[in-house]
Design a protein around this motif. Structure first.
Motif, mmCIF file in Angstrom:
data_model
loop_
_atom_site.group_PDB
_atom_site.id
_atom_site.type_symbol
_atom_site.label_atom_id
_atom_site.label_comp_id
_atom_site.label_asym_id
_atom_site.label_seq_id
_atom_site.Cartn_x
_atom_site.Cartn_y
_atom_site.Cartn_z
ATOM 1 N N VAL A 175 0.815 -1.217 0.000
ATOM 2 C CA VAL A 175 0.000 0.000 0.000
ATOM 3 C C VAL A 175 0.847 1.264 0.000
ATOM 4 O O VAL A 175 0.632 2.170 -0.814
ATOM 5 C CB VAL A 175 -0.958 0.013 1.206
ATOM 6 C CG1 VAL A 175 -1.761 1.316 1.249
ATOM 7 C CG2 VAL A 175 -1.907 -1.179 1.137
ATOM 8 N N ILE A 176 1.832 1.354 0.880
ATOM 9 C CA ILE A 176 2.622 2.590 0.991
ATOM 10 C C ILE A 176 3.816 2.604 0.039
ATOM 11 O O ILE A 176 4.483 3.632 -0.113
ATOM 12 C CB ILE A 176 3.097 2.837 2.437
ATOM 13 C CG1 ILE A 176 4.147 1.791 2.856
ATOM 14 C CG2 ILE A 176 1.918 2.840 3.391
ATOM 15 C CD1 ILE A 176 4.783 2.083 4.199
ATOM 16 N N PHE B 92 -3.785 -3.076 6.652
ATOM 17 C CA PHE B 92 -4.462 -1.875 7.134
ATOM 18 C C PHE B 92 -5.914 -2.149 7.498
ATOM 19 O O PHE B 92 -6.605 -2.942 6.874
ATOM 20 C CB PHE B 92 -4.358 -0.760 6.094
ATOM 21 C CG PHE B 92 -2.945 -0.308 5.879
ATOM 22 C CD1 PHE B 92 -2.378 0.630 6.721
ATOM 23 C CD2 PHE B 92 -2.181 -0.847 4.855
ATOM 24 C CE1 PHE B 92 -1.066 1.027 6.544
ATOM 25 C CE2 PHE B 92 -0.871 -0.450 4.667
ATOM 26 C CZ PHE B 92 -0.315 0.493 5.516
ATOM 27 N N LYS C 7 -9.108 2.537 4.791
ATOM 28 C CA LYS C 7 -8.474 3.257 3.692
ATOM 29 C C LYS C 7 -8.342 4.735 4.055
ATOM 30 O O LYS C 7 -9.141 5.283 4.813
ATOM 31 C CB LYS C 7 -9.296 3.113 2.404
ATOM 32 C CG LYS C 7 -9.305 1.698 1.841
ATOM 33 C CD LYS C 7 -10.069 1.648 0.516
ATOM 34 C CE LYS C 7 -10.034 0.241 -0.063
ATOM 35 N NZ LYS C 7 -10.759 0.164 -1.369
ATOM 36 N N TYR C 8 -7.298 5.366 3.503
ATOM 37 C CA TYR C 8 -7.034 6.779 3.768
ATOM 38 C C TYR C 8 -6.873 7.519 2.447
ATOM 39 O O TYR C 8 -6.481 6.935 1.435
ATOM 40 C CB TYR C 8 -5.766 6.938 4.616
ATOM 41 C CG TYR C 8 -5.843 6.246 5.957
ATOM 42 C CD1 TYR C 8 -6.325 6.907 7.089
ATOM 43 C CD2 TYR C 8 -5.425 4.921 6.097
ATOM 44 C CE1 TYR C 8 -6.396 6.266 8.318
ATOM 45 C CE2 TYR C 8 -5.485 4.276 7.319
ATOM 46 C CZ TYR C 8 -5.973 4.956 8.421
ATOM 47 O OH TYR C 8 -6.039 4.309 9.634
ATOM 48 N N TYR D 275 -1.911 6.109 6.304
ATOM 49 C CA TYR D 275 -1.482 4.712 6.376
ATOM 50 C C TYR D 275 -0.270 4.553 7.301
ATOM 51 O O TYR D 275 -0.208 3.620 8.108
ATOM 52 C CB TYR D 275 -1.145 4.198 4.973
ATOM 53 C CG TYR D 275 -2.342 4.051 4.074
ATOM 54 C CD1 TYR D 275 -3.226 2.978 4.233
ATOM 55 C CD2 TYR D 275 -2.610 4.981 3.075
ATOM 56 C CE1 TYR D 275 -4.342 2.839 3.408
ATOM 57 C CE2 TYR D 275 -3.719 4.854 2.244
ATOM 58 C CZ TYR D 275 -4.585 3.784 2.420
ATOM 59 O OH TYR D 275 -5.685 3.652 1.609
ATOM 60 N N GLU E 186 -1.153 4.895 10.953
ATOM 61 C CA GLU E 186 -1.774 3.672 11.479
ATOM 62 C C GLU E 186 -0.709 2.640 11.811
ATOM 63 O O GLU E 186 -0.777 1.959 12.846
ATOM 64 C CB GLU E 186 -2.769 3.094 10.478
ATOM 65 C CG GLU E 186 -3.470 1.852 11.029
ATOM 66 C CD GLU E 186 -4.476 1.221 10.076
ATOM 67 O OE1 GLU E 186 -4.486 -0.014 9.959
ATOM 68 O OE2 GLU E 186 -5.244 1.972 9.446
#
Length: 223
Positions: free
Chosen positions: A33-34, A78, A81-82, A88, A91
Motif C-alpha cells: 500500500v505505501i 491496514f 483506507k485513507y 497509512y 496507522e
C-alpha cells in the motif's frame, strides 16, 4: 534536489556476531500500500523472536529485532483506507507502539521523502531534533547537531508521540506535525510515564549530548 537523508550507526546488542547486509541499517522495504520506504531503529525489542512468532513473521537465524520492525511494516494489513499516504503510515506507527511496549526509537522515510519518527510508549531511548530555515536534523544523540545549535532550539520527541517532518518546496522550509498515539488505553498518560533508561546517562550517551536542557557530562558529575 535531496530533501531527506536517513542514516544509522550500529551499536549491536542482539546477535552481535552476525554482521552482514541483512543487518545494515537503514533498511529499504516495500509495503503493497505505501510502496517503498526506508527505516532505521535504535533500541532493543525484548523477546522479539517470540513476538515474531505470535505475529506470524518469519525471521532468519541471523535477523534481529530491527528486522522484525522492518517486516512488521512490510507485512502490515491496514484496518481502513485513507486519502493520503500519511494516514497509512500513522496507522502503522500507532499499532507498532501498541504491539511493542519497548524499547525503540524508529524513523521511517516514505517514497515522497517525508520522515516519520516515534519513540515507544515509555520513552526509554532518547530521540531529539533541531530545525532552522535550511535543515532539520533528527538524532538519538544531540552531539551530532551542529555546534552552533542553542539549547532552546533542541526539542525532544515525547513517548508515544509521532513527529512528521515534510519539506515544503513552496515555502522552502520543513513542515512539522505532531500526533499522539491514541491506542494506549492501558496507559493513563504516556507522556507522564516516561521511563528513560538511566544507563543512557551513565554509559551510552556522549558526554556532549543534551538531555532535558542539561549536558550529559554535567549530569554525570552530579552522580
Amino acid at each position: 534536489n535531496i530533501y531527506s537523508l536517513l542514516g544509522h550507526v550500529r551499536y549491536s546488542t542482539s546477535k552481535s556476531k552476525f554482521v552482514n547486509e541483512d543487518n545494515i541499517q537503514p533498511f529499504i522495504g516495500y509495503n503493497d500500500v505505501i510502496g517503498q520506504f526506508s527505516i532505521a531503529h535504535n533500541g532493543h525489542i525484548f523477546m522479539y523472536e517470540e513476538r515474531a512468532k505470535k505475529l506470524n513473521i518469519d525471521l532468519k537465524d541471523h535477523e534481529t529485532d530491527s528486522n522484525l520492525l522492518l517486516k512488521f511494516v512490510e507485512q502490515y494489513k491496514f484496518k481502513r483506507k485513507y486519502k493520503k499516504l500519511k494516514g497509512y503510515i500513522l496507522e502503522i506507527f500507532m499499532n507498532m507502539i501498541k504491539t511493542f511496549p519497548g524499547v525503540f526509537c524508529v524513523c521511517l522515510m516514505d517514497k515522497e521523502g517525508t520522515l516519520y519518527c516515534t519513540r515507544d510508549r515509555f520513552g526509554v531511548r532518547p530521540l531529539s531534533y533541531t530545525v532552522d530555515e535550511q535543515k532539520c536534523i533528527i538524532s538519538s544523540e544531540t552531539c551530532s547537531f551542529p555546534q552552533n545549535v542553542k539549547k532552546e532550539n533542541i526539542h525532544h520527541i515525547r513517548p508515544a508521540e509521532i513527529k512528521i517532518f515534510k519539506w515544503n518546496t513552496d515555502l522552502k522550509k520543513f513542515n512539522i506535525n505532531s500526533h499522539d498515539c491514541n491506542l494506549l488505553t492501558d496507559i493513563e498518560d504516556a507522556h507522564q510515564n516516561e521511563r528513560f533508561c538511566f544507563f543512557e546517562l551513565i554509559y551510552f550517551m556522549n558526554p556532549k549530548s543534551i538531555y532535558k536542557d542539561e549536558y550529559v557530562e554535567e549530569i554525570r558529575r552530579k552522580f
